[in-house]
Design a protein around this motif. Structure first.
Motif, short mmCIF file in Angstrom:
data_model
loop_
_atom_site.label_atom_id
_atom_site.label_comp_id
_atom_site.label_asym_id
_atom_site.label_seq_id
_atom_site.Cartn_x
_atom_site.Cartn_y
_atom_site.Cartn_z
N ILE A 291 -12.86 -6.94 18.94
CA ILE A 291 -11.67 -7.68 18.56
C ILE A 291 -11.84 -9.18 18.80
CG2 ILE A 291 -9.27 -8.09 19.27
CD1 ILE A 291 -9.62 -5.78 17.36
N LYS B 279 -1.98 -15.38 15.96
CA LYS B 279 -2.63 -14.41 15.07
C LYS B 279 -1.60 -13.69 14.20
CE LYS B 279 -5.30 -10.27 14.61
NZ LYS B 279 -5.74 -9.01 15.19
N LEU C 49 -1.74 10.25 18.92
CA LEU C 49 -0.51 10.46 19.69
C LEU C 49 0.54 11.17 18.84
CD1 LEU C 49 -0.20 6.91 21.34
CD2 LEU C 49 -0.84 9.04 22.51
N LEU D 215 3.20 -6.07 26.54
CA LEU D 215 4.11 -4.97 26.20
C LEU D 215 5.25 -4.87 27.20
CD1 LEU D 215 1.71 -2.01 25.22
CD2 LEU D 215 2.73 -3.72 23.71
N VAL E 269 -7.52 9.83 24.12
CA VAL E 269 -6.61 8.67 24.08
C VAL E 269 -6.90 7.81 25.30
CG1 VAL E 269 -4.20 7.90 24.18
CG2 VAL E 269 -4.80 9.96 22.87
N ARG F 267 -0.61 -8.36 7.42
CA ARG F 267 0.42 -7.56 8.10
C ARG F 267 1.67 -7.63 7.22
NH1 ARG F 267 3.14 -8.11 14.23
NH2 ARG F 267 4.77 -6.57 13.83
N PHE G 205 -15.12 2.21 26.38
CA PHE G 205 -14.47 2.14 25.06
C PHE G 205 -13.61 0.88 24.99
CE2 PHE G 205 -10.61 3.02 22.56
CZ PHE G 205 -11.18 3.28 21.32
N PHE H 275 1.28 1.75 13.10
CA PHE H 275 -0.19 1.85 13.15
C PHE H 275 -0.61 3.27 12.73
CE2 PHE H 275 -0.04 -1.65 16.50
CZ PHE H 275 -0.76 -2.58 15.77
N VAL I 15 3.81 1.36 17.12
CA VAL I 15 2.77 2.39 17.26
C VAL I 15 2.88 3.38 16.09
CG1 VAL I 15 1.79 4.19 18.74
CG2 VAL I 15 2.68 2.10 19.78
N VAL J 272 -6.73 -11.24 22.99
CA VAL J 272 -5.60 -11.15 22.06
C VAL J 272 -4.93 -9.77 22.11
CG1 VAL J 272 -4.77 -12.00 19.83
CG2 VAL J 272 -7.04 -12.62 20.59
N CYS K 278 -3.49 2.91 27.97
CA CYS K 278 -2.99 1.64 27.42
C CYS K 278 -3.32 0.50 28.38
CB CYS K 278 -1.48 1.70 27.22
SG CYS K 278 -0.87 3.22 26.47
N ASN L 149 -4.94 -2.26 12.31
CA ASN L 149 -5.79 -2.76 13.38
C ASN L 149 -6.63 -1.57 13.81
OD1 ASN L 149 -6.10 -3.06 16.62
ND2 ASN L 149 -6.30 -5.01 15.59
N VAL M 16 -6.01 4.62 18.38
CA VAL M 16 -5.19 5.10 19.50
C VAL M 16 -3.96 5.85 18.96
CG1 VAL M 16 -3.71 4.37 21.44
CG2 VAL M 16 -5.91 3.22 21.05
N ILE N 233 0.37 8.59 30.26
CA ILE N 233 -0.36 8.09 29.09
C ILE N 233 -0.73 6.62 29.29
CG2 ILE N 233 -0.21 7.59 26.61
CD1 ILE N 233 1.80 9.97 26.42
N TYR O 32 -1.77 -14.43 20.58
CA TYR O 32 -1.23 -13.29 19.83
C TYR O 32 -0.18 -13.74 18.82
CZ TYR O 32 0.56 -8.72 18.65
OH TYR O 32 0.93 -7.61 17.94
N MET P 19 -5.95 -0.13 17.43
CA MET P 19 -4.65 0.49 17.64
C MET P 19 -4.42 1.69 16.72
SD MET P 19 -2.97 -0.30 20.21
CE MET P 19 -1.62 0.74 19.72
C1 HEC Z 1 -8.92 -0.84 23.39
C2 HEC Z 1 -7.78 -1.70 23.59
C3 HEC Z 1 -6.37 -1.14 23.38
C4 HEC Z 1 -5.84 0.02 23.91
C5 HEC Z 1 -6.53 1.05 24.78
C6 HEC Z 1 -4.46 0.04 23.48
N1 HEC Z 1 -4.17 -1.07 22.74
FE1 HEC Z 1 -2.37 -1.54 21.92
N2 HEC Z 1 -3.16 -3.20 21.05
C7 HEC Z 1 -4.48 -3.55 21.13
C8 HEC Z 1 -4.71 -4.70 20.26
C9 HEC Z 1 -6.03 -5.41 20.03
C10 HEC Z 1 -3.46 -5.01 19.65
C11 HEC Z 1 -3.15 -6.13 18.66
C12 HEC Z 1 -3.33 -5.62 17.25
C13 HEC Z 1 -3.12 -6.71 16.24
O1 HEC Z 1 -3.66 -7.81 16.43
O2 HEC Z 1 -2.38 -6.47 15.28
C14 HEC Z 1 -2.52 -4.03 20.17
C15 HEC Z 1 -1.18 -4.00 19.80
C16 HEC Z 1 -0.28 -3.08 20.27
C17 HEC Z 1 1.13 -3.09 19.94
C18 HEC Z 1 1.86 -4.09 19.08
C19 HEC Z 1 2.67 -5.01 19.97
C20 HEC Z 1 3.36 -6.13 19.27
O3 HEC Z 1 4.09 -6.87 19.95
O4 HEC Z 1 3.20 -6.31 18.07
C21 HEC Z 1 1.69 -2.02 20.60
C22 HEC Z 1 3.15 -1.60 20.55
C23 HEC Z 1 0.63 -1.36 21.34
N3 HEC Z 1 -0.56 -2.03 21.12
C24 HEC Z 1 0.81 -0.24 22.14
C25 HEC Z 1 -0.22 0.45 22.78
C26 HEC Z 1 -0.03 1.67 23.52
C27 HEC Z 1 1.30 2.35 23.74
C28 HEC Z 1 -1.27 2.06 23.99
C29 HEC Z 1 -1.65 3.30 24.76
C30 HEC Z 1 -1.27 4.56 24.16
C31 HEC Z 1 -2.22 1.03 23.53
N4 HEC Z 1 -1.55 0.09 22.81
C32 HEC Z 1 -3.57 1.05 23.81
C33 HEC Z 1 -5.44 -2.99 21.93
C34 HEC Z 1 -5.32 -1.80 22.63
#
Ligand code: HEC
Ligand code: HEC
Length: 206
Positions: free
Chosen positions: A17, A72, A190, A158, A136, A82, A9, A173, A170, A154, A139, A180, A186, A126, A69, A183
């Motif tokens: 992406i 973007k 939660l 975190l 889920v 955004r 996945f 989103f 989160v 990209v 991360c 996105n 995901v 998690i 990032y 996200m």
């Molecule tokens: C399959 C890949 C993937 C997974 C799995 C994933 N993320 Fe992400 N995450 C992304 C992408 C791609 C972005 C950027 C989105 C955008 O460009 O706006 C992102 C962005 C974020 C952001 C925004 C950060 C910022 O500085 O703006 C947060 C917070 C975040 N993710 C938290 C999580 C958490 C917590 C988990 C697990 C529960 C998780 N993500 C799981 C791909 C993923």
């Protein structure tokens, strides 16, 4: 078995992406200059800190965030895909592609000040293994075992970001206020408690 499914996945999504990014962000071809970016980012510093480490957690850290990032996000604030009507849409409005490249080069080249490590068992679970029964993904599959993200795909850093900012985004989103596909899928799965727990844990990574 479940873990493999998660990885697939993650990989499939990172492909999607990467493709989307390649199509929608031609300005990544503009080469940034960090010194020029430092001069251009004076106004940003009043909130984000002059080096990208703000003094208050209401503003996200930009220091050490990936160039791809930051680029973007400034582009999507500028195009308003955004939304942040109070501040960032207006801030980005006047930036040229060259400004975005320079400012992103500046903040990404600075060192992120870490946050204290958080012992949070639910958050750790998690982050590292996801919640298989709710589909889920971990991360870590995208944001990396140390929260380091991935500049090519990209995926943002975190680790060291403020917990409150991770949690807010989160939630954004989940509420569909920030868009996105990956996200949102995901975040939709939660609960609020799970979001807060994983935000605490991720923030303390380095
Ligand atoms: C399959 C890949 C993937 C997974 C799995 C994933 N993320 Fe992400 N995450 C992304 C992408 C791609 C972005 C950027 C989105 C955008 O460009 O706006 C992102 C962005 C974020 C952001 C925004 C950060 C910022 O500085 O703006 C947060 C917070 C975040 N993710 C938290 C999580 C958490 C917590 C988990 C697990 C529960 C998780 N993500 C799981 C791909 C993923
Ligand atoms: C008045 C305060 C303020 C100023 C000035 C400001 N910002 Fe922001 N910025 C914010 C806030 C608040 C957010 C968080 C928005 C959210 O929660 O989605 C943000 C978010 C961002 C993000 C997204 C970070 C992430 O991890 O997703 C970037 C990139 C950014 N700002 C860059 C800039 C740049 C570059 C400038 C100067 C041209 C600037 N900002 C000026 C308040 C400010």
């Amino acid at each position: 078995m479940k873990k493999n499914t998660m990885m697939v996945f993650g990989l499939a999504m990172s492909f999607v992406i990467t493709q989307a990014f390649a199509v929608t962000t031609p300005a990544t071809k503009v080469k940034g200059d960090a010194a020029a970016g430092k001069a251009k980012s004076e106004v940003c510093g009043s909130c984000h800190g002059s080096d990208g480490n703000p003094s208050a957690p209401v503003f996200p850290k930009l220091a050490g965030q990936h160039l791809s990032y930051l680029t973007k996000q400034l582009q999507v604030f500028r195009s308003q895909s955004r939304a942040n009507q109070d501040v960032m849409n207006a801030m980005a409005q006047s930036l040229t592609d060259q400004d975005i490249a320079d400012i992103s080069a500046w903040f990404s080249s600075n060192k992120l000040k870490p946050e204290p490590a958080e012992k949070n068992d639910l958050g750790q679970k998690i982050y590292r293994t996801g919640i298989p029964e709710k589909s889920v993904p971990a991360c870590a599959a995208c944001h990396g075992p140390k929260g380091e993200g991935n500049p090519t795909s990209v995926y943002p850093v975190l680790g060291g970001q403020y917990s409150s900012y991770i949690s807010k985004n989160v939630h954004d989103f989940k509420a569909g206020e920030r868009h996105n596909e990956v996200m949102q899928a995901v975040a939709n799965r939660l609960s609020d408690d799970e979001i807060n727990a994983v935000a605490d844990f991720a923030s303390g990574l380095q």
